[in-house]
Design an enzyme around this catalytic site. Structure first.
Site, PDB file in Angstrom:
ATOM      1  NE  ARG A   1      -3.105  -1.585   8.180  1.00  0.00           N
ATOM      2  CZ  ARG A   1      -4.130  -2.014   7.477  1.00  0.00           C
ATOM      3  NH1 ARG A   1      -5.125  -2.648   8.079  1.00  0.00           N
ATOM      4  NH2 ARG A   1      -4.207  -1.834   6.180  1.00  0.00           N
TER       5      ARG A   1
ATOM      6  N   GLY B   1       1.975  -1.018  12.159  1.00  0.00           N
ATOM      7  CA  GLY B   1       0.538  -0.753  12.089  1.00  0.00           C
ATOM      8  C   GLY B   1      -0.242  -1.311  13.274  1.00  0.00           C
TER       9      GLY B   1
ATOM     10  CE  LYS C   1      -2.948   2.889   8.394  1.00  0.00           C
ATOM     11  NZ  LYS C   1      -3.358   3.788   7.322  1.00  0.00           N
TER      12      LYS C   1
ATOM     13  CG  ASP D   1      -1.918   6.654   6.182  1.00  0.00           C
ATOM     14  OD1 ASP D   1      -2.454   6.119   5.193  1.00  0.00           O
ATOM     15  OD2 ASP D   1      -1.831   6.095   7.285  1.00  0.00           O
TER      16      ASP D   1
HETATM   17  C1  OXD Z   1      -2.182   1.208   5.422  1.00  0.00           C
HETATM   18  C2  OXD Z   1      -0.993   1.961   5.847  1.00  0.00           C
HETATM   19  O1  OXD Z   1      -2.188  -0.014   5.559  1.00  0.00           O
HETATM   20  O2  OXD Z   1      -1.003   3.190   5.688  1.00  0.00           O
HETATM   21  O3  OXD Z   1      -3.135   1.837   4.984  1.00  0.00           O
HETATM   22  O4  OXD Z   1      -0.044   1.353   6.362  1.00  0.00           O
HETATM   23 MN    MN Z   2      -2.911   3.985   5.226  1.00  0.00          MN
END
Ligand code: OXD
Ligand code: MN
Length: 588
Positions: free
Chosen positions: A69, A199, A206, A277
């Site tokens: 990310r 990501g 996310k 998550d």
């Molecule tokens: C993070 C993921 O970066 O879950 O939190 O990939």
């Molecule tokens: Mn995460």
């Protein structure tokens, strides 16, 4: 596949902008999935792995410059900068749309645009929210088919409702200089361009389930959080659920899939994973807080996952999994990563596709290499995973990585103090990452890069929720990472963390006492079961040390929290400033 005018008009516009050769709607069928897998294998986008050893599994490699990310290129574009706050990157929406439209123009000529209708949560759940992602990547389609509930049934659920999250992703040239991950919370839309990394491009995760959802949750009176959800089953069959937020590299997936130590397993304790998550939390009809995992799979970090650290995650990856940027073992056409075992394959290719045998000291798998695996293939998946009502939450845990400051566990005095504890979450950098060791990075509620609006307003929303939940969960803090004078971890962690979780549930049930301290309620050392931990060096005295609080360190930490509050600015709620002042007073 749909007559929904809002959907059709929006797709029309994006087609005119990107000019794909073809538009393909994803229906969620196995036939279509298999055809896309075959197509991706024919172009090299995927490599089919050993069907006997890893049935239905594939390997994918991202571009070398596209492996994580990118927070510096992630934007929240609200009408005013104040709405996005000081922590997010912001740009005026009109200006950003102009920039993005220039990048998207004709970007899919010679390519196919896939239309992925998907639901975060089971479509029939009252928690569910629907999105449509347009993408030119088969890799994205196949990942979204694992990570979300996708296909025709989602369009059927949407009907002619115009309320859905619009997502446009284009790989374009994977150009770092023109990479953008942009959220328009007020338009319910997400734009991603010039990346192919999960990501940044699996827009349900996310981008939607945290950034856009946190904005919606603020407006609609619920919470979208970066939290695992787990259930603990007692020998008498009673089940209790906990959510927990940790910054990255604190063992969140391992905790979510915890294996009880033998002495507990023998007695009949079990742990069930609901999510690893993200949690969406709403007030239930019984006045408690209920949680669902909006995702349908795990996008987990591969390195370090092994039969000891997380046998459940490993088992989940043995079928129907997409591996990204791991080592390709050419001996038997399987995969490998650092920490899987001590035997790197001799005849292999590293994550870049180069000949590799580990002898030159380089890593074969990228440290952020991933597996995308179906939740239903995890041996400890909770039977409530697909329950549209979710699970009732008894305790919320905030965690961090602190070498000396935070004790193993403590309980907040009340909800507002708990929100303070969450807002003060932090992690110290380790030698594993580039840069100075021991630098404190504040990561409130583990949401630093994921709050889709002003961080101060997000905290105020947490305070407000506390007033609305008739029977709120109790809030705790844990720290598995205290070190001794030689820098070694004192607490054994992993499955042994169950001992701490049981103290937490004892507090919720009112069956164990605690000591009131300046920072919160601390355990009486005899209330945490350490039977069988002698070999790990945990004695009553060592545990007492793990529960100790160094007031000088806490005073320093209070200064660092204040600095962070100042950075967030004048939206920081007075309740949290009052909590900070009260903590300082208690510390003396
Ligand atoms: C993070 C993921 O970066 O879950 O939190 O990939
Ligand atoms: Mn995460």
């Amino acid at each position: 596949m749909t007559k929904n005018k809002a959907v059709l008009d929006w797709i029309d516009e994006q087609v005119k902008l990107c000019k794909p050769d073809k538009v393909v709607w994803i229906d969620g069928s196995n036939e279509q999935r298999d055809a896309l897998r075959a197509e991706a294998c024919s172009t090299g986008e995927l490599i089919k792995l050993n069907e006997q050893k890893l049935p239905g599994c594939y390997l994918h490699r991202t571009a070398k410059n596209d492996v994580a990310r990118v927070e510096s290129r992630t934007f929240i574009c609200t009408e005013t900068q104040e709405e996005a706050g000081n922590i997010n990157n912001w740009c005026d929406p009109k200006e950003m749309h102009a920039k993005l439209n220039a990048l998207y123009k004709d970007c899919m000529v010679g390519r196919t645009m896939y239309v992925i209708p998907y639901s975060m949560c089971m479509p029939e759940s009252p928690f569910a929210k629907i999105g449509i992602e347009l993408t030119d990547s088969i890799y994205v389609v196949l990942n979204m088919l694992i990570m979300t509930r996708a296909g025709q049934k989602v369009l059927d659920t949407l009907g002619d409702n115009p309320d859905f999250v619009k997502g446009l992703h284009a790989k374009k040239d994977i150009d770092e200089e023109n990479r953008y991950i942009v959220h328009f919370p007020q338009e319910n839309s997400i734009c991603s361009v010039n990346s192919g990394y999960g990501g940044n491009v699996l827009l349900g995760k996310k981008c939607f389930a945290l950034r856009i959802a946190s904005y919606l949750a603020h407006n609609e009176g619920w919470l979208a959080e970066h939290m695992l959800i787990l259930g603990i089953e007692y020998p008498n069959g009673e089940l209790h659920y906990i959510t927990a937020a940790f910054p990255s590299a604190c063992g969140k997936t391992n905790l979510a899939m915890l294996i009880p130590p033998e002495i507990f397993a023998k007695q009949g304790y079990k742990v069930w994973c609901v999510g690893d998550d993200i949690a969406w939390l709403r007030i239930g009809p019984d006045g408690r807080l209920w949680a669902v995992n909006p995702e349908n799979g795990f996008f987990g970090v591969a390195p370090g996952t092994n039969v000891k650290s997380n046998p459940n995650a490993l088992a989940a990856t043995r079928r129907e999994t997409i591996f990204t940027n791991v080592v390709h073992n050419l001996e038997d056409n399987t995969v490998w990563w650092e920490g899987l075992d001590k035997n790197p394959p001799k005849n292999a290719e590293n994550w870049l596709g180069e000949k590799w045998d580990g002898s030159d000291g380089t890593k074969g798998a990228h440290p952020n290499s991933r597996f995308t695996a179906m939740a239903e293939n995890c041996p400890c998946i909770s039977k409530e995973f697909n329950n549209p009502a979710g699970v009732p939450i008894d305790a919320i845990i905030f965690g961090g990585r602190r070498a000396k400051t935070a004790p193993l566990v403590y309980q907040s005095f009340d909800w507002n103090h708990g929100v303070y504890v969450g807002s003060a979450m932090a992690s110290e950098t380790t030698a594993a990452a580039a840069g100075a060791v021991g630098v404190v990075r504040r990561d409130p509620m583990a949401m630093l890069p994921f709050v889709g609006y002003n961080m101060g307003d997000y905290w105020a929303h947490w305070i407000d929720m506390g007033k609305k939940i008739p029977n709120p969960p109790k809030i705790f803090n844990v720290n598995w990472f205290r070190t001794d004078d030689n820098g070694h971890f004192i607490w054994p962690g992993y499955g042994e963390n169950l001992r701490v979780l049981l103290w937490i549930l004892g507090r919720v049930a009112g069956t164990v006492g605690a000591v009131e301290s300046a920072i919160g309620y601390l355990p009486n050392p005899e209330d945490i079961n350490i039977e069988g931990l002698e070999d790990s060096g945990i004695t009553r005295d060592v545990l007492t040390g793990l529960l100790s609080v160094d007031k000088d360190l806490w005073k320093e930490d209070a200064d660092s929290v204040e600095q962070f509050y100042n950075k967030v600015g004048d939206h920081t709620p007075a309740e949290l400033r009052n909590q900070l002042a009260a903590l300082r007073k208690r510390l003396g």
